[in-house]
Design a protein around this motif. Sequence first.
Motif, PDB file in Angstrom:
ATOM      1  N   GLY A   1      -7.327  -5.202  -4.027  1.00 52.63           N
ATOM      2  CA  GLY A   1      -8.593  -4.502  -4.245  1.00 52.63           C
ATOM      3  C   GLY A   1      -8.700  -3.235  -3.418  1.00 52.63           C
ATOM      4  N   ALA A   2      -8.273  -3.297  -2.154  1.00 48.73           N
ATOM      5  CA  ALA A   2      -8.355  -2.127  -1.285  1.00 48.73           C
ATOM      6  C   ALA A   2      -7.440  -1.011  -1.785  1.00 48.73           C
TER       7      ALA A   2
ATOM      8  N   ARG B   1      -6.395  -0.537  -4.925  1.00 50.71           N
ATOM      9  CA  ARG B   1      -6.946   0.018  -6.163  1.00 50.71           C
ATOM     10  C   ARG B   1      -8.091   0.990  -5.875  1.00 50.71           C
ATOM     11  N   ARG B   2      -8.933   0.649  -4.910  1.00 47.62           N
ATOM     12  CA  ARG B   2     -10.054   1.530  -4.558  1.00 47.62           C
ATOM     13  C   ARG B   2      -9.533   2.842  -3.973  1.00 47.62           C
ATOM     14  N   GLU B   3      -8.538   2.754  -3.109  1.00 49.73           N
ATOM     15  CA  GLU B   3      -8.002   3.970  -2.496  1.00 49.73           C
ATOM     16  C   GLU B   3      -7.342   4.866  -3.537  1.00 49.73           C
TER      17      GLU B   3
ATOM     18  N   ARG C   1       0.826  -1.211   0.000  1.00 49.40           N
ATOM     19  CA  ARG C   1       0.000   0.000   0.000  1.00 49.40           C
ATOM     20  C   ARG C   1       0.858   1.258   0.000  1.00 49.40           C
TER      21      ARG C   1
ATOM     22  N   LYS D   1     -13.118  14.049  -0.699  1.00 47.04           N
ATOM     23  CA  LYS D   1     -14.186  13.087  -0.425  1.00 47.04           C
ATOM     24  C   LYS D   1     -15.303  13.750   0.361  1.00 47.04           C
TER      25      LYS D   1
ATOM     26  N   ALA E   1      -8.028   4.906  -6.728  1.00 47.64           N
ATOM     27  CA  ALA E   1      -9.104   5.445  -7.573  1.00 47.64           C
ATOM     28  C   ALA E   1      -9.751   6.654  -6.913  1.00 47.64           C
ATOM     29  N   ASP E   2      -9.931   6.615  -5.587  1.00 45.91           N
ATOM     30  CA  ASP E   2     -10.492   7.757  -4.868  1.00 45.91           C
ATOM     31  C   ASP E   2      -9.571   8.970  -4.968  1.00 45.91           C
TER      32      ASP E   2
ATOM     33  N   ALA F   1      -8.710   6.140   5.538  1.00 46.41           N
ATOM     34  CA  ALA F   1      -8.405   5.038   4.625  1.00 46.41           C
ATOM     35  C   ALA F   1      -7.458   4.025   5.247  1.00 46.41           C
TER      36      ALA F   1
END
Length: 230
Positions: free
Chosen positions: A152-153, A155-157, A96, A171, A159-160, A206
Motif C-alpha cells: 500500500g505504501a 502504491r501511494r508513493e 520499494r 508535492k 501514485a504521487d 517519503a
Amino acid sequence: MSVWDRPEPPHPPVPLDRGSIIAAAIALADEGGLAAVSVRKVAARLNAGPMRLYGYISTKDQLFDLMVDEVYAEIVPGERPGDWREALRGLAHRTRQAALRHEWLADLLGGRPALGPNSLAVTEATLAALDGLADVDTVMRAVETVSAYFTGAIRREVADLRAERATGLSKRDWQRASGPHVTKMLATGRFPALSRAVHDGTEVAAEVSFATGLDWVLDAVAAKLARPAG
C-alpha cells in the motif's frame, strides 16, 4: 500449461529467446507503463513477427508474470538475513527500490502469489527467516501483514510520482496551490483534528515515512510472535 513449464521453441530462424522478450517488455514498461506493453509492441521492438512470440507466451498476463519475476531478481536477498526483522525490513525496502526503478511493478504487487523462480526464492528466504518462531499460520499472517503495509505504501508513493508528472506540479507546488481552499475549509471549525494535523504536523520525506511505518508494523508483529500460543 503455465509459462514456467513451457519449453522454449527449438532453433528459431531468427535469434529470439525468453530473456530477450522479457528485456524488451520491461524496457517498454519502464518507458510508458503497462499500457505500453503488448505482444505486438514487444515483437516490433525485437524486429520479429507477433506470432513468433506465441511460441514463448500465450497471453499478455503471462508476459507480465515473466516481467515481474525478472524484477524479483532485484529483490532476492544477497545473503541470509540475520533475523526475521532484518528479513522483512529488507524485503520491504528492496521491493520499494525495485518499484521506484520500475514503477509499473506497483500495479502488479499484491493479489495472487507470483510463482516464478525468483519470486519463489524471495518467499522462501522470507519464510525461512521466521521458521520456528511460531506456528505456520501465525508466520503466514505476519508476512501478509508486512506485505500489505509496504504494498500500500509503495502504491501511494508511485501514485504521487505519477500525479506530479501528469500535473507538472511537485508535492510542495500542489500544496501551495491548494492552500487557499484548505485554509478556508479549516477556518469553518468543522475539521479541528485535521486543522491540528495541518498546522502542527511535521512533513517528512517519503523514505522516512515508509521506514517509520514499517518499524511500527514490525513492532506489532514482534509483539504477536512473542505472545504465547493459546
